[in-house]
Write a protein that holds these residues in place. Structure first.
Motif, PDB file in Angstrom:
ATOM      1  N   SER A 127      48.815  28.225 -28.522  1.00  0.00           N
ATOM      2  CA  SER A 127      47.403  28.398 -28.182  1.00  0.00           C
ATOM      3  C   SER A 127      46.622  27.092 -28.258  1.00  0.00           C
ATOM      4  CB  SER A 127      46.761  29.439 -29.106  1.00  0.00           C
ATOM      5  OG  SER A 127      47.315  30.709 -28.884  1.00  0.00           O
ATOM      6  N   ILE A 128      47.050  26.164 -29.103  1.00  0.00           N
ATOM      7  CA  ILE A 128      46.360  24.875 -29.221  1.00  0.00           C
ATOM      8  C   ILE A 128      46.488  24.072 -27.930  1.00  0.00           C
ATOM      9  CG2 ILE A 128      46.426  22.632 -30.402  1.00  0.00           C
ATOM     10  CD1 ILE A 128      47.161  24.175 -32.968  1.00  0.00           C
ATOM     11  N   PHE A 129      47.607  24.246 -27.219  1.00  0.00           N
ATOM     12  CA  PHE A 129      47.864  23.436 -26.019  1.00  0.00           C
ATOM     13  C   PHE A 129      47.739  24.217 -24.709  1.00  0.00           C
ATOM     14  CE2 PHE A 129      50.116  21.293 -29.451  1.00  0.00           C
ATOM     15  CZ  PHE A 129      49.783  19.964 -29.242  1.00  0.00           C
ATOM     16  N   TYR A 130      48.058  25.518 -24.733  1.00  0.00           N
ATOM     17  CA  TYR A 130      48.212  26.267 -23.485  1.00  0.00           C
ATOM     18  C   TYR A 130      46.939  26.377 -22.665  1.00  0.00           C
ATOM     19  CZ  TYR A 130      52.979  27.942 -24.356  1.00  0.00           C
ATOM     20  OH  TYR A 130      54.334  28.032 -24.534  1.00  0.00           O
ATOM     21  N   GLY A 131      45.796  26.611 -23.310  1.00  0.00           N
ATOM     22  CA  GLY A 131      44.556  26.781 -22.549  1.00  0.00           C
ATOM     23  C   GLY A 131      44.228  25.557 -21.727  1.00  0.00           C
ATOM     24  N   ASN A 132      44.362  24.382 -22.326  1.00  0.00           N
ATOM     25  CA  ASN A 132      44.108  23.122 -21.630  1.00  0.00           C
ATOM     26  C   ASN A 132      45.043  22.967 -20.432  1.00  0.00           C
ATOM     27  OD1 ASN A 132      43.194  20.547 -21.022  1.00  0.00           O
ATOM     28  ND2 ASN A 132      44.325  19.562 -22.670  1.00  0.00           N
ATOM     29  N   ILE A 157      39.745  15.094 -23.238  1.00  0.00           N
ATOM     30  CA  ILE A 157      38.578  15.560 -24.013  1.00  0.00           C
ATOM     31  C   ILE A 157      38.806  16.988 -24.511  1.00  0.00           C
ATOM     32  CG2 ILE A 157      36.121  16.147 -23.881  1.00  0.00           C
ATOM     33  CD1 ILE A 157      35.857  13.885 -21.788  1.00  0.00           C
ATOM     34  N   THR A 158      39.306  17.846 -23.625  1.00  0.00           N
ATOM     35  CA  THR A 158      39.531  19.252 -23.981  1.00  0.00           C
ATOM     36  C   THR A 158      40.522  19.382 -25.130  1.00  0.00           C
ATOM     37  OG1 THR A 158      39.054  20.028 -21.741  1.00  0.00           O
ATOM     38  CG2 THR A 158      40.367  21.482 -23.140  1.00  0.00           C
ATOM     39  N   GLY A 207      39.988  26.768 -24.259  1.00  0.00           N
ATOM     40  CA  GLY A 207      40.600  25.554 -23.721  1.00  0.00           C
ATOM     41  C   GLY A 207      40.618  25.525 -22.206  1.00  0.00           C
ATOM     42  N   CYS A 208      40.934  26.668 -21.609  1.00  0.00           N
ATOM     43  CA  CYS A 208      40.974  26.755 -20.143  1.00  0.00           C
ATOM     44  C   CYS A 208      39.589  26.522 -19.542  1.00  0.00           C
ATOM     45  CB  CYS A 208      41.521  28.116 -19.734  1.00  0.00           C
ATOM     46  SG  CYS A 208      41.661  28.345 -17.955  1.00  0.00           S
TER      47      CYS A 208
END
Length: 588
Positions: A486-491, A516-517, A544-545
């Motif tokens: 979840s820390i990386f997937y949205g971005n 930045i995100t 993040g997305c």
């Protein structure tokens, strides 16, 4: 563990490794090694995708999650069918048309090399960590319960996976995962019926569900929009959809499974098959955990299911306090058995309320016991895992199943660890070779690329074993893997959605927005960890997305067509409203 269990366990694992190595021999070119020669049928794709996601953590942690918190965790997967439809309509046709080896190749075509490289690196970081955890999860639990050496277990699991993954590449992963899922399904179905069979003769499956319901374990749906509740219908549908879109649409460990498909149709059917089967499968595994809970309403459970933790506290100055808790739990258990006998006969509301009250008291006793274990560990300078969710199911297996089946269920756990880890190593190697090595070196022959792929698979295998050897347990292992994602997937999902639907946004804006995100999402996660805000990890995918898309559009604001400015305003309004909900739910 009796000799029969050892024979079943070792023979099952070795047969899978040998079969996968044999069936995938002869992978001489990149097409064969990284995409399995594009020969996979839809059922192989569907089972391989499921096996990649269903690691050992699923079969260790999920029953324990249900034992403690009930069936509500299934809401986490409610977004998966929605994500499967979107992926089949948007992601797969695009990847198939471009004939890419990795999802990140597309980003260079759409943006530039630095955006492709950044996204690939984000994947390598989070999936490299996750690969280590999928090895560490079963190893730490089997080590504690069986007394096996933890370091040796990490190495054994890692080496077995490395053997067939290095040897046969994607085809080896797909072939072995198909058979691993057969072993897994067989073992879990047998376990379910054995649990039901071990309940008293007058307790039918329906009565067992009534007993679980009286203790709040059958509350599947939570429609509240309360951020204090980690798993709700809305977090599953909204946060879960964003997580699943990113995981299945942009994570190379999953993308590589369906890129090996024989045709576009086979890829799409395989993913729809996964979407239709995954939620019922998770529901079934959670149901096993609930039945284990019911079993322990008639059979005395330990105060803490981690035997190592119990040994530590009983060998400390807190031993008497812990024994007092054990005695109180025994008194509660004896009282509860009488009330449950009455409830089975009459099903009256008063008995149901009494069962719920006694189970609540038992939960408090278990919480007090965890505090004593933590204190005992601190007094001895030991790292002791007091949270025993991940130990519940393995404890039941070892103490209640017949000989031979114990070996089969342990094979299920280790097979699941091997299947998910092999997919991750295969994807890590593919991404490293295609997105970093090949793109930044002179032209290489097919033979050189296959050799490089094998070496990178081996290297990532060593990294995963290394991570497993230094990892620490979180509150719950299945949550730990999802938190990392979840820390990386949205971005990453935001980057891909910009590529698909926002053609006016250019490379520099996307690259800057992604950097930045990622910083903002990590900051939000840390603020939540320190309880400065209240933002459950599942919502990081959604945030993040949206951040990635909004920031990129603001950077390229002068290039936005008029109709998209309305979209931008809408996205900002949604994000601001969500920020208001976060602040409104944060304790002052």
């Amino acid at each position: 563990m009796q000799m029969l269990d050892w024979i079943v366990l070792i023979s099952t694992l070795l047969l899978i490794v040998i079969y996968g190595t044999y069936q995938s021999r002869g992978s001489k070119n990149v097409q064969d090694y990284l995409k399995g020669g594009n020969t996979s049928k839809w059922w192989t794709i569907g089972l391989s995708v499921m096996a990649t996601q269903a690691s050992a953590i699923t079969f260790l942690s999920t029953p324990g999650q249900a034992f403690n918190d009930g069936m509500g965790f299934v809401q986490f997967y409610f977004g998966l069918p929605i994500a499967m439809v979107v992926i089949c309509m948007v992601f797969i046709p695009l990847y198939h048309r471009l004939k890419v080896y990795t999802a990140y190749e597309f980003l260079e075509n759409r943006f530039d090399l630095k955006t492709r490289t950044l996204t690939a690196i984000l994947f390598l970081i989070q999936r490299g960590l996750a690969a280590g955890i999928t090895i560490f999860a079963p190893a730490i639990i089997l080590s504690a319960v069986l007394g096996w050496n933890l370091l040796l277990l990490n190495i054994i699991i890692g080496v077995l996976v490395i053997i067939y993954t290095v040897s046969g590449g994607t085809k080896a992963v797909n072939v072995t995962q198909k058979h691993q899922m057969i072993v897994i399904f067989t073992g879990m179905i047998i376990a379910f019926f054995l649990i039901i069979n071990k309940l008293p003769d007058n307790v039918t499956f329906s009565k067992a569900l009534d007993i679980a319901g009286a203790s709040g374990k059958m509350e599947v749906l939570d429609f509240s929009f309360d951020l204090n509740n980690r798993y709700t219908v809305w977090s599953g549908i909204i946060g879960g959809t964003f997580l699943m879109l990113s995981y299945f649409g942009t994570d190379q460990s999953q993308v590589q499974r369906y890129l090996s498909g024989k045709s576009l149709k086979e890829m799409q059917i395989g993913m729809i098959f996964n979407g239709l089967l995954k939620v019922p499968m998770q529901f079934f595994i959670l149901c096993i955990g609930v039945m284990v809970f019911v079993f322990y309403q008639f059979n005395q459970a330990p105060v803490n299911f981690n035997p190592t933790a119990t040994d530590v506290v009983l060998d400390s100055k807190y031993a008497q306090d812990y024994k007092d808790i054990q005695d109180q739990q025994q008194r509660n258990f004896d009282k509860k058995k009488e009330i449950i006998a009455n409830f089975i006969t009459n099903s009256n509301p008063e008995a149901a309320q009494s069962i719920a009250t006694l189970n609540t008291d038992n939960d408090k006793l278990r919480a007090d016991a965890r505090q004593l274990i933590d204190r005992a560990g601190e007094s001895k300078n030991l790292k002791v895992e007091s949270n025993d969710k991940d130990y519940v199911f393995i404890h039941f297996i070892l103490h209640n199943l017949p000989r031979g089946l114990i070996g089969l269920l342990l094979a299920v756990i280790l097979s699941a660890a091997m299947s998910s880890t092999s997919s991750e190593l295969n994807a890590l190697a593919s991404t490293t070779v295609m997105d970093l090595y090949k793109r930044n070196t002179s032209e290489k022959s097919d033979t050189d690329m296959v050799k490089a792929s094998r070496w990178f698979t081996l290297a990532w295998g060593v990294v995963a074993i290394g991570v497993a050897c230094v990892a620490n347990l979180a509150e719950n292992l299945i949550q730990l893997v999802n938190i990392i994602g979840s820390i990386f997937y949205g971005n990453v999902l935001g980057i891909f959605l910009l590529a698909f639907f926002f053609k006016f946004v250019k490379a520099n804006a996307v690259f800057t927005s992604a950097l930045i995100t990622q910083v903002l999402v990590i900051t939000l996660f840390l603020l939540n960890q320190y309880e400065l805000i209240n933002l459950p990890f599942l919502w990081l995918n959604f945030v993040g997305c949206f951040l990635a898309i909004i920031i990129a559009m603001l950077i390229d604001f002068d290039k936005i067509p008029p109709k998209y400015k309305t979209v931008l305003v809408g996205l900002i309004a949604i994000l601001l409203y969500f920020a208001y909900l976060i602040l409104n739910n944060t304790p002052s």
